[in-house]
Scaffold this motif. Structure first.
Motif, PDB file in Angstrom:
ATOM      1  N   VAL A  47      38.886 177.445 144.560  1.00  0.00           N
ATOM      2  CA  VAL A  47      39.673 176.608 145.467  1.00  0.00           C
ATOM      3  C   VAL A  47      39.623 175.186 144.924  1.00  0.00           C
ATOM      4  O   VAL A  47      38.550 174.684 144.586  1.00  0.00           O
ATOM      5  CB  VAL A  47      39.061 176.639 146.895  1.00  0.00           C
ATOM      6  CG1 VAL A  47      39.803 175.705 147.817  1.00  0.00           C
ATOM      7  CG2 VAL A  47      39.064 178.054 147.438  1.00  0.00           C
ATOM      8  N   THR A  48      40.780 174.549 144.795  1.00  0.00           N
ATOM      9  CA  THR A  48      40.814 173.158 144.379  1.00  0.00           C
ATOM     10  C   THR A  48      41.562 172.347 145.419  1.00  0.00           C
ATOM     11  O   THR A  48      42.409 172.867 146.141  1.00  0.00           O
ATOM     12  CB  THR A  48      41.509 172.974 143.011  1.00  0.00           C
ATOM     13  OG1 THR A  48      42.857 173.444 143.107  1.00  0.00           O
ATOM     14  CG2 THR A  48      40.773 173.715 141.918  1.00  0.00           C
ATOM     15  N   GLY A  49      41.221 171.080 145.492  1.00  0.00           N
ATOM     16  CA  GLY A  49      41.909 170.200 146.419  1.00  0.00           C
ATOM     17  C   GLY A  49      41.778 168.758 145.969  1.00  0.00           C
ATOM     18  O   GLY A  49      40.848 168.398 145.251  1.00  0.00           O
ATOM     19  N   TYR A  50      42.732 167.956 146.370  1.00  0.00           N
ATOM     20  CA  TYR A  50      42.786 166.560 145.951  1.00  0.00           C
ATOM     21  C   TYR A  50      43.184 165.695 147.125  1.00  0.00           C
ATOM     22  O   TYR A  50      43.945 166.113 147.986  1.00  0.00           O
ATOM     23  CB  TYR A  50      43.832 166.372 144.843  1.00  0.00           C
ATOM     24  CG  TYR A  50      43.727 167.395 143.754  1.00  0.00           C
ATOM     25  CD1 TYR A  50      42.855 167.220 142.690  1.00  0.00           C
ATOM     26  CD2 TYR A  50      44.489 168.563 143.793  1.00  0.00           C
ATOM     27  CE1 TYR A  50      42.743 168.160 141.689  1.00  0.00           C
ATOM     28  CE2 TYR A  50      44.393 169.514 142.794  1.00  0.00           C
ATOM     29  CZ  TYR A  50      43.523 169.315 141.747  1.00  0.00           C
ATOM     30  OH  TYR A  50      43.414 170.247 140.752  1.00  0.00           O
ATOM     31  N   TYR A  51      42.699 164.477 147.119  1.00  0.00           N
ATOM     32  CA  TYR A  51      43.126 163.482 148.102  1.00  0.00           C
ATOM     33  C   TYR A  51      43.383 162.178 147.372  1.00  0.00           C
ATOM     34  O   TYR A  51      42.515 161.672 146.645  1.00  0.00           O
ATOM     35  CB  TYR A  51      42.067 163.270 149.185  1.00  0.00           C
ATOM     36  CG  TYR A  51      42.334 162.047 150.021  1.00  0.00           C
ATOM     37  CD1 TYR A  51      43.370 162.030 150.946  1.00  0.00           C
ATOM     38  CD2 TYR A  51      41.589 160.895 149.837  1.00  0.00           C
ATOM     39  CE1 TYR A  51      43.644 160.890 151.687  1.00  0.00           C
ATOM     40  CE2 TYR A  51      41.847 159.758 150.574  1.00  0.00           C
ATOM     41  CZ  TYR A  51      42.874 159.756 151.496  1.00  0.00           C
ATOM     42  OH  TYR A  51      43.146 158.624 152.208  1.00  0.00           O
ATOM     43  N   ASN A  52      44.560 161.636 147.529  1.00  0.00           N
ATOM     44  CA  ASN A  52      44.939 160.325 147.015  1.00  0.00           C
ATOM     45  C   ASN A  52      44.838 160.241 145.494  1.00  0.00           C
ATOM     46  O   ASN A  52      44.336 159.266 144.945  1.00  0.00           O
ATOM     47  CB  ASN A  52      44.087 159.235 147.671  1.00  0.00           C
ATOM     48  CG  ASN A  52      44.726 157.869 147.559  1.00  0.00           C
ATOM     49  OD1 ASN A  52      45.949 157.753 147.486  1.00  0.00           O
ATOM     50  ND2 ASN A  52      43.921 156.829 147.540  1.00  0.00           N
ATOM     51  N   LEU A  53      45.310 161.279 144.806  1.00  0.00           N
ATOM     52  CA  LEU A  53      45.304 161.304 143.339  1.00  0.00           C
ATOM     53  C   LEU A  53      46.665 161.743 142.821  1.00  0.00           C
ATOM     54  O   LEU A  53      47.168 162.787 143.225  1.00  0.00           O
ATOM     55  CB  LEU A  53      44.249 162.293 142.817  1.00  0.00           C
ATOM     56  CG  LEU A  53      42.792 161.968 143.078  1.00  0.00           C
ATOM     57  CD1 LEU A  53      41.923 163.185 142.776  1.00  0.00           C
ATOM     58  CD2 LEU A  53      42.347 160.792 142.251  1.00  0.00           C
ATOM     59  N   ASP A  54      47.231 160.951 141.910  1.00  0.00           N
ATOM     60  CA  ASP A  54      48.422 161.427 141.227  1.00  0.00           C
ATOM     61  C   ASP A  54      47.966 162.187 139.977  1.00  0.00           C
ATOM     62  O   ASP A  54      46.761 162.338 139.732  1.00  0.00           O
ATOM     63  CB  ASP A  54      49.389 160.281 140.903  1.00  0.00           C
ATOM     64  CG  ASP A  54      48.814 159.235 139.949  1.00  0.00           C
ATOM     65  OD1 ASP A  54      47.825 159.527 139.223  1.00  0.00           O
ATOM     66  OD2 ASP A  54      49.360 158.121 139.924  1.00  0.00           O
ATOM     67  N   VAL A  55      48.896 162.652 139.173  1.00  0.00           N
ATOM     68  CA  VAL A  55      48.537 163.473 138.015  1.00  0.00           C
ATOM     69  C   VAL A  55      47.633 162.715 137.040  1.00  0.00           C
ATOM     70  O   VAL A  55      46.644 163.252 136.550  1.00  0.00           O
ATOM     71  CB  VAL A  55      49.819 163.970 137.294  1.00  0.00           C
ATOM     72  CG1 VAL A  55      49.489 164.658 135.992  1.00  0.00           C
ATOM     73  CG2 VAL A  55      50.603 164.898 138.199  1.00  0.00           C
ATOM     74  N   GLN A  56      47.954 161.471 136.760  1.00  0.00           N
ATOM     75  CA  GLN A  56      47.147 160.675 135.839  1.00  0.00           C
ATOM     76  C   GLN A  56      45.733 160.472 136.384  1.00  0.00           C
ATOM     77  O   GLN A  56      44.750 160.558 135.642  1.00  0.00           O
ATOM     78  CB  GLN A  56      47.811 159.332 135.587  1.00  0.00           C
ATOM     79  CG  GLN A  56      47.072 158.467 134.592  1.00  0.00           C
ATOM     80  CD  GLN A  56      47.805 157.166 134.315  1.00  0.00           C
ATOM     81  OE1 GLN A  56      48.877 156.924 134.832  1.00  0.00           O
ATOM     82  NE2 GLN A  56      47.206 156.319 133.508  1.00  0.00           N
ATOM     83  N   GLU A  57      45.605 160.209 137.666  1.00  0.00           N
ATOM     84  CA  GLU A  57      44.284 160.001 138.267  1.00  0.00           C
ATOM     85  C   GLU A  57      43.474 161.302 138.283  1.00  0.00           C
ATOM     86  O   GLU A  57      42.247 161.281 138.109  1.00  0.00           O
ATOM     87  CB  GLU A  57      44.444 159.451 139.680  1.00  0.00           C
ATOM     88  CG  GLU A  57      44.999 158.038 139.688  1.00  0.00           C
ATOM     89  CD  GLU A  57      45.537 157.601 141.042  1.00  0.00           C
ATOM     90  OE1 GLU A  57      45.461 156.395 141.334  1.00  0.00           O
ATOM     91  OE2 GLU A  57      46.032 158.458 141.812  1.00  0.00           O
ATOM     92  N   LYS A  58      44.152 162.440 138.474  1.00  0.00           N
ATOM     93  CA  LYS A  58      43.457 163.736 138.393  1.00  0.00           C
ATOM     94  C   LYS A  58      42.868 163.910 136.995  1.00  0.00           C
ATOM     95  O   LYS A  58      41.708 164.320 136.844  1.00  0.00           O
ATOM     96  CB  LYS A  58      44.408 164.887 138.702  1.00  0.00           C
ATOM     97  CG  LYS A  58      44.799 164.995 140.150  1.00  0.00           C
ATOM     98  CD  LYS A  58      45.809 166.125 140.336  1.00  0.00           C
ATOM     99  CE  LYS A  58      46.347 166.152 141.747  1.00  0.00           C
ATOM    100  NZ  LYS A  58      47.362 167.205 141.931  1.00  0.00           N
ATOM    101  N   GLN A  59      43.658 163.597 135.974  1.00  0.00           N
ATOM    102  CA  GLN A  59      43.174 163.731 134.597  1.00  0.00           C
ATOM    103  C   GLN A  59      41.998 162.801 134.337  1.00  0.00           C
ATOM    104  O   GLN A  59      41.027 163.163 133.676  1.00  0.00           O
ATOM    105  CB  GLN A  59      44.300 163.451 133.600  1.00  0.00           C
ATOM    106  CG  GLN A  59      43.910 163.704 132.162  1.00  0.00           C
ATOM    107  CD  GLN A  59      43.538 165.141 131.911  1.00  0.00           C
ATOM    108  OE1 GLN A  59      44.255 166.057 132.311  1.00  0.00           O
ATOM    109  NE2 GLN A  59      42.407 165.375 131.273  1.00  0.00           N
ATOM    110  N   TYR A  60      42.065 161.593 134.872  1.00  0.00           N
ATOM    111  CA  TYR A  60      40.969 160.626 134.740  1.00  0.00           C
ATOM    112  C   TYR A  60      39.683 161.192 135.349  1.00  0.00           C
ATOM    113  O   TYR A  60      38.601 161.112 134.755  1.00  0.00           O
ATOM    114  CB  TYR A  60      41.379 159.321 135.422  1.00  0.00           C
ATOM    115  CG  TYR A  60      40.304 158.274 135.484  1.00  0.00           C
ATOM    116  CD1 TYR A  60      39.891 157.596 134.344  1.00  0.00           C
ATOM    117  CD2 TYR A  60      39.703 157.946 136.700  1.00  0.00           C
ATOM    118  CE1 TYR A  60      38.908 156.618 134.408  1.00  0.00           C
ATOM    119  CE2 TYR A  60      38.725 156.961 136.767  1.00  0.00           C
ATOM    120  CZ  TYR A  60      38.333 156.312 135.620  1.00  0.00           C
ATOM    121  OH  TYR A  60      37.360 155.356 135.688  1.00  0.00           O
TER     122      TYR A  60
END
Length: 87
Positions: A48-61
């Motif tokens: 299970v994955t989840g994100y809050y307040n991240l765009d694609v570039q920030e996810k990669q970071y």
């Protein structure tokens, strides 16, 4: 170099330690202290994955920080062999 702050230390790798750290993160979220979040957890059906307040570039970071943590763990596990090569 990414600064990695680990949630767990070796003494706290148990279910109660996990619960404490999640509760600490919830408290930080309630206090508005979390800027963004990336979560991955293994469950019976998969990951299970989840994100809050991240765009694609920030996810990669943030993934880079995960990778830095993995690399550090590999170095720590093999430090004796690495020291032999330096000497």
């Amino acid at each position: 170099m990414p600064k990695v702050i680990r949630l767990f230390n070796e003494k706290e790798k148990n279910q109660q330690g996990l619960i404490k750290h999640i509760e600490d993160l919830l408290t930080a979220a309630k206090n508005g202290e979390l800027k963004s979040v990336m979560v991955a957890a293994e469950v019976e059906d998969g990951i299970v994955t989840g994100y809050y307040n991240l765009d694609v570039q920030e996810k990669q970071y943030m993934i880079g920080h995960f990778q830095a943590d993995v690399t550090m763990a590999i170095v720590e596990a093999n430090i004796d062999q690495l020291i032999e090569h330096i000497e």
